[in-house]
Structure formats: C-alpha cells, structure tokens
Design a protein around this motif. Structure first.
Motif, PDB file in Angstrom:
ATOM      1  N   ASP A 206       0.947  -1.240  -0.103  1.00  0.00           N
ATOM      2  CA  ASP A 206      -0.097  -0.031  -0.098  1.00  0.00           C
ATOM      3  C   ASP A 206       1.082   1.284   0.180  1.00  0.00           C
ATOM      4  O   ASP A 206       0.197   2.409   0.523  1.00  0.00           O
ATOM      5  N   ALA A 207       2.158   1.106  -0.413  1.00  0.00           N
ATOM      6  CA  ALA A 207       2.805   2.520  -0.511  1.00  0.00           C
ATOM      7  C   ALA A 207       2.416   3.416  -1.673  1.00  0.00           C
ATOM      8  O   ALA A 207       2.221   2.867  -2.655  1.00  0.00           O
ATOM      9  N   PHE A 208       2.424   4.701  -1.474  1.00  0.00           N
ATOM     10  CA  PHE A 208       1.907   5.547  -2.354  1.00  0.00           C
ATOM     11  C   PHE A 208       3.093   6.081  -3.031  1.00  0.00           C
ATOM     12  O   PHE A 208       3.836   6.742  -2.684  1.00  0.00           O
ATOM     13  N   LEU A 209       3.274   5.724  -4.388  1.00  0.00           N
ATOM     14  CA  LEU A 209       4.475   6.027  -4.960  1.00  0.00           C
ATOM     15  C   LEU A 209       4.041   7.129  -6.379  1.00  0.00           C
ATOM     16  O   LEU A 209       4.725   6.837  -7.244  1.00  0.00           O
ATOM     17  N   ARG A 210       3.165   7.759  -6.384  1.00  0.00           N
ATOM     18  CA  ARG A 210       2.485   8.731  -7.434  1.00  0.00           C
ATOM     19  C   ARG A 210       3.746   9.500  -7.756  1.00  0.00           C
ATOM     20  O   ARG A 210       4.121  10.446  -6.801  1.00  0.00           O
ATOM     21  N   GLY A 211       4.260   9.831  -8.890  1.00  0.00           N
ATOM     22  CA  GLY A 211       5.316  10.689  -9.361  1.00  0.00           C
ATOM     23  C   GLY A 211       6.446  10.436  -8.797  1.00  0.00           C
ATOM     24  O   GLY A 211       7.431  11.328  -8.892  1.00  0.00           O
ATOM     25  N   ALA A 212       6.831   9.414  -8.155  1.00  0.00           N
ATOM     26  CA  ALA A 212       8.194   9.052  -7.646  1.00  0.00           C
ATOM     27  C   ALA A 212       9.234   8.897  -8.748  1.00  0.00           C
ATOM     28  O   ALA A 212       8.928   8.275  -9.893  1.00  0.00           O
ATOM     29  N   ASP A 213      10.189   9.206  -8.675  1.00  0.00           N
ATOM     30  CA  ASP A 213      11.512   8.741  -9.495  1.00  0.00           C
ATOM     31  C   ASP A 213      12.137   7.519  -9.235  1.00  0.00           C
ATOM     32  O   ASP A 213      12.653   7.247  -8.259  1.00  0.00           O
ATOM     33  N   LEU A 214      11.733   6.708 -10.199  1.00  0.00           N
ATOM     34  CA  LEU A 214      12.027   5.405  -9.932  1.00  0.00           C
ATOM     35  C   LEU A 214      12.935   4.679 -11.084  1.00  0.00           C
ATOM     36  O   LEU A 214      13.077   3.676 -11.460  1.00  0.00           O
ATOM     37  N   ARG A 215      13.953   5.604 -11.481  1.00  0.00           N
ATOM     38  CA  ARG A 215      14.708   5.171 -12.294  1.00  0.00           C
ATOM     39  C   ARG A 215      16.391   4.662 -12.179  1.00  0.00           C
ATOM     40  O   ARG A 215      16.403   4.863 -10.895  1.00  0.00           O
ATOM     41  N   ASP A 216      16.562   3.814 -12.797  1.00  0.00           N
ATOM     42  CA  ASP A 216      18.194   3.218 -12.499  1.00  0.00           C
ATOM     43  C   ASP A 216      17.896   2.285 -11.079  1.00  0.00           C
ATOM     44  O   ASP A 216      19.312   2.292 -10.396  1.00  0.00           O
ATOM     45  N   LEU A 217      16.911   1.728 -10.796  1.00  0.00           N
ATOM     46  CA  LEU A 217      16.829   0.983  -9.633  1.00  0.00           C
ATOM     47  C   LEU A 217      17.568  -0.496  -9.645  1.00  0.00           C
ATOM     48  O   LEU A 217      17.908  -0.866 -10.872  1.00  0.00           O
ATOM     49  N   ARG A 218      17.929  -0.872  -8.719  1.00  0.00           N
ATOM     50  CA  ARG A 218      18.823  -1.902  -8.267  1.00  0.00           C
ATOM     51  C   ARG A 218      18.264  -2.898  -7.637  1.00  0.00           C
ATOM     52  O   ARG A 218      17.376  -2.682  -6.728  1.00  0.00           O
ATOM     53  N   ASN A 219      18.202  -4.114  -8.251  1.00  0.00           N
ATOM     54  CA  ASN A 219      17.619  -5.297  -7.807  1.00  0.00           C
ATOM     55  C   ASN A 219      15.960  -5.036  -7.732  1.00  0.00           C
ATOM     56  O   ASN A 219      15.254  -5.651  -6.779  1.00  0.00           O
ATOM     57  N   ALA A 220      15.521  -4.372  -8.552  1.00  0.00           N
ATOM     58  CA  ALA A 220      13.902  -4.393  -8.450  1.00  0.00           C
ATOM     59  C   ALA A 220      13.392  -4.777  -9.829  1.00  0.00           C
ATOM     60  O   ALA A 220      13.867  -4.492 -10.912  1.00  0.00           O
ATOM     61  N   THR A 221      12.224  -5.381  -9.755  1.00  0.00           N
ATOM     62  CA  THR A 221      11.420  -5.914 -10.788  1.00  0.00           C
ATOM     63  C   THR A 221      10.039  -5.539 -10.497  1.00  0.00           C
ATOM     64  O   THR A 221       9.812  -4.837  -9.799  1.00  0.00           O
ATOM     65  N   ALA A 222       9.178  -6.093 -11.763  1.00  0.00           N
ATOM     66  CA  ALA A 222       7.820  -5.637 -11.351  1.00  0.00           C
ATOM     67  C   ALA A 222       7.348  -6.226  -9.997  1.00  0.00           C
ATOM     68  O   ALA A 222       6.358  -5.536  -9.650  1.00  0.00           O
ATOM     69  N   ASP A 223       7.631  -7.365  -9.943  1.00  0.00           N
ATOM     70  CA  ASP A 223       7.053  -7.995  -8.625  1.00  0.00           C
ATOM     71  C   ASP A 223       7.406  -7.221  -7.432  1.00  0.00           C
ATOM     72  O   ASP A 223       6.808  -7.194  -6.181  1.00  0.00           O
ATOM     73  N   THR A 224       8.258  -6.500  -7.551  1.00  0.00           N
ATOM     74  CA  THR A 224       8.723  -5.518  -6.246  1.00  0.00           C
ATOM     75  C   THR A 224       7.767  -4.608  -5.754  1.00  0.00           C
ATOM     76  O   THR A 224       7.477  -4.461  -4.583  1.00  0.00           O
ATOM     77  N   PHE A 225       6.876  -4.085  -6.876  1.00  0.00           N
ATOM     78  CA  PHE A 225       5.812  -3.216  -6.615  1.00  0.00           C
ATOM     79  C   PHE A 225       4.446  -3.819  -6.627  1.00  0.00           C
ATOM     80  O   PHE A 225       3.568  -2.988  -6.491  1.00  0.00           O
ATOM     81  N   ARG A 226       4.391  -5.115  -6.623  1.00  0.00           N
ATOM     82  CA  ARG A 226       3.034  -5.835  -6.898  1.00  0.00           C
ATOM     83  C   ARG A 226       2.155  -5.201  -5.842  1.00  0.00           C
ATOM     84  O   ARG A 226       0.897  -5.263  -6.157  1.00  0.00           O
ATOM     85  N   ASN A 227       2.278  -5.100  -4.741  1.00  0.00           N
ATOM     86  CA  ASN A 227       1.486  -4.738  -3.488  1.00  0.00           C
ATOM     87  C   ASN A 227       1.323  -3.083  -3.303  1.00  0.00           C
ATOM     88  O   ASN A 227       0.715  -2.860  -2.296  1.00  0.00           O
ATOM     89  N   ALA A 228       2.081  -2.384  -4.097  1.00  0.00           N
ATOM     90  CA  ALA A 228       1.819  -1.080  -3.893  1.00  0.00           C
ATOM     91  C   ALA A 228       0.705  -0.505  -4.264  1.00  0.00           C
ATOM     92  O   ALA A 228      -0.126  -1.096  -4.912  1.00  0.00           O
ATOM     93  N   ARG A 229       0.467   0.850  -3.726  1.00  0.00           N
ATOM     94  CA  ARG A 229      -1.055   1.394  -3.911  1.00  0.00           C
ATOM     95  C   ARG A 229      -1.011   1.763  -5.286  1.00  0.00           C
ATOM     96  O   ARG A 229      -2.028   1.768  -6.090  1.00  0.00           O
ATOM     97  N   THR A 230      -0.211   2.754  -5.760  1.00  0.00           N
ATOM     98  CA  THR A 230      -0.025   3.244  -7.189  1.00  0.00           C
ATOM     99  C   THR A 230       1.281   3.631  -7.321  1.00  0.00           C
ATOM    100  O   THR A 230       2.395   3.912  -6.822  1.00  0.00           O
ATOM    101  N   LEU A 231       1.612   3.529  -8.683  1.00  0.00           N
ATOM    102  CA  LEU A 231       2.775   4.043  -9.688  1.00  0.00           C
ATOM    103  C   LEU A 231       2.383   5.135 -10.597  1.00  0.00           C
ATOM    104  O   LEU A 231       3.256   5.354 -11.525  1.00  0.00           O
ATOM    105  N   TYR A 232       1.112   5.790 -10.521  1.00  0.00           N
ATOM    106  CA  TYR A 232       0.654   6.479 -11.534  1.00  0.00           C
ATOM    107  C   TYR A 232       1.725   7.930 -11.558  1.00  0.00           C
ATOM    108  O   TYR A 232       2.051   8.467 -10.317  1.00  0.00           O
ATOM    109  N   LYS A 233       2.118   8.060 -12.710  1.00  0.00           N
ATOM    110  CA  LYS A 233       2.895   9.222 -12.975  1.00  0.00           C
ATOM    111  C   LYS A 233       4.484   8.915 -12.522  1.00  0.00           C
ATOM    112  O   LYS A 233       5.240   9.814 -12.462  1.00  0.00           O
ATOM    113  N   ALA A 234       4.610   7.811 -12.180  1.00  0.00           N
ATOM    114  CA  ALA A 234       6.167   7.499 -11.484  1.00  0.00           C
ATOM    115  C   ALA A 234       7.205   7.466 -12.655  1.00  0.00           C
ATOM    116  O   ALA A 234       6.576   6.972 -13.832  1.00  0.00           O
TER     117      ALA A 234
END
Length: 261
Positions: A206-234
């Motif tokens: 349920d982490a709110f990640l709207r508009g967050a800068d998520l570029r050049d992440l390390r050890n992150a996949t789509a599954d990393t964010f599967r339970n997040a609340r939103t990635l809108y405009k990230a």
C-alpha cells in the motif's frame, strides 16, 4: 634555590599559567603591551626625526593588517568546518543511540536529528533498524543512506530524497512517497546476505508512489511493486515500465482516490 626565584616560579604557576590556559587572548594582549612599552620609547627619537622610518612602519602596518585579514578569514573557515563536523558527529551519535528502539520517543529523536543534519547539509550514515513509523520526513534528504531493517510504516516521505539509498528489508507499508526521489535505490537485501526468505524484500504494501522517481533502480522488478498502492506518473526505466504494464497495469492507471495536484 633562592627565595626570589621560588616566588617567581610560584607567581608563574598561580597567575600566568592559569591565564594562558583560560584566557589566551588576554595573555597575548598583555605581552603586546609589554613589548610595545619597551620598543616605542627606544624608537621614539627615530620616529620623530626620520620620515622614511615612518613610511616603512606604515607599510609594515598595512602588510600586517592584510595578513591578519587573510589569516582571520582562514581561521573562520576552518572553525566553521570543524564546527560543522562536530555537529554532524553529535547528531549522528544521537541517531545511533536510538536506532533499534521501537518507541515513539525514538522516532521523535531520530527525526529531529535527521532534520538537524539536513540543515548543515549532512545525511545520516545509517538508519538501519530505526523505528520511524508515521514519521514526518517530508522533503528529508536520505540520499545513499542504509535503511535496512527500518520500520517506516505510514511515514510521510513526500518529496524526500532517497536516491542511492539501500532499502534492504525496510518496511515501507503505507508510506507516502509522493514525488520522492528513489533513483538508483537498492531494493531488497544484497545477494548472499543471511536473512529469512520473508525478510529479503523491501515491503511496499500500500505504498503511495505517485510521481516518484524510480529510474536506475537496483535489484527491482515488477514484482517488487506488486503490492504498492499506485505508480501513477512514476518515472520508470522503459524495461521496468513495460514489465509493470504487462503484469500489474492497474498500478500505472489513475484512481480517483489517489488524485493530487
């Protein structure tokens, strides 16, 4: 040893030594007056009769004035640097003292010292195992800080800087990361580190990640964010965005409940 030499030694120990230790500027001024009282009478005749002597004295005086100005600026700069280093060490030590304490007081103390560090352009060395549930860290600078094991559930991290941070198995459940800078952050524990399977990932429930800068992440996949609340405009790297669009497209879609300016 004569009585006079003994009394002189006693005078030095009782007065001069104490002034040197407690009031060095006063001691220097007294020595200046003593030397001036000796030199001025000896050179007074030359001073009055030789104009060239007066010119040379003035030239030396201006040279000394410039030396004092430059030396004073250097001392001020060094003193400010040393004071900043002392304050950073003081704030960091205070943070270390409260890491691992699961109390509201620990949260309050840690947040306060993070703010103080940021005011002197510093960041914590580490926030591992820090208890920061519901902490107000809006706009905080936590760049390249280790947050492994930290509890940040419900924390306000709007527009915070977490670029290059090591998130490890931090718990960010319900955290508000609106427009936060997470570029280059490391998600999950490092490969090879001992940790239970359930504690190897960064928790983003349920982490709110709207508009967050998520570029050049390390050890992150789509599954990393599967339970997040939103990635809108990230802001995402193309490969990661494509994977999320394929597996969890709802995370990238706007929801009325999550709308902000």
């Amino acid at each position: 040893m004569s009585r006079s030499s003994t009394s002189s030694s006693s005078f030095i120990e009782r007065y001069v030594a104490s002034v040197r230790a407690d009031r060095p500027v006063l001691l220097a001024f007294i020595l200046f007056l003593l030397l001036a009282s000796l030199l001025v009478p000896l050179s007074l005749e030359v001073w009055l009769s030789d104009a060239g002597f007066r010119v040379n004295v003035l030239a030396e005086a201006y040279g000394m004035l410039m030396d004092l100005l430059l030396f004073g600026c250097l001392l001020l700069w060094l003193d400010q640097k040393a004071d900043r280093r002392r304050r950073i060490d003081q704030y960091q030590n205070a943070i270390n003292d409260f890491c691992g304490w699961d109390t509201e007081e620990a949260t309050y103390r840690i947040v306060g010292n993070i703010r103080r560090l940021n005011r002197v352009n510093g960041v914590p060395d580490s926030l591992s195992d820090a208890y920061l549930a519901d902490a107000d860290l809006k706009g905080a600078d936590l760049a390249e800080v280790s947050l492994s094991g930290a509890v940040l559930t419900g924390a306000d991290l709007k527009e915070a800087t977490l670029s290059g941070a090591y998130l490890g198995n931090a718990d960010l459940s319900g955290a508000d990361l609106y427009r936060a800078d997470l570029s280059g952050a490391h998600f999950g524990v490092f490969p090879g580190m001992n940790a239970p399977e359930r504690k190897r990932e960064t928790v983003l429930e349920d982490a709110f990640l709207r508009g967050a800068d998520l570029r050049d992440l390390r050890n992150a996949t789509a599954d990393t964010f599967r339970n997040a609340r939103t990635l809108y405009k990230a802001r995402l790297d193309p490969d990661l965005q494509a994977a999320i669009e394929e597996q969890y497209p709802e995370l990238l879609e706007p929801r009325a409940a999550d709308m902000r300016e």
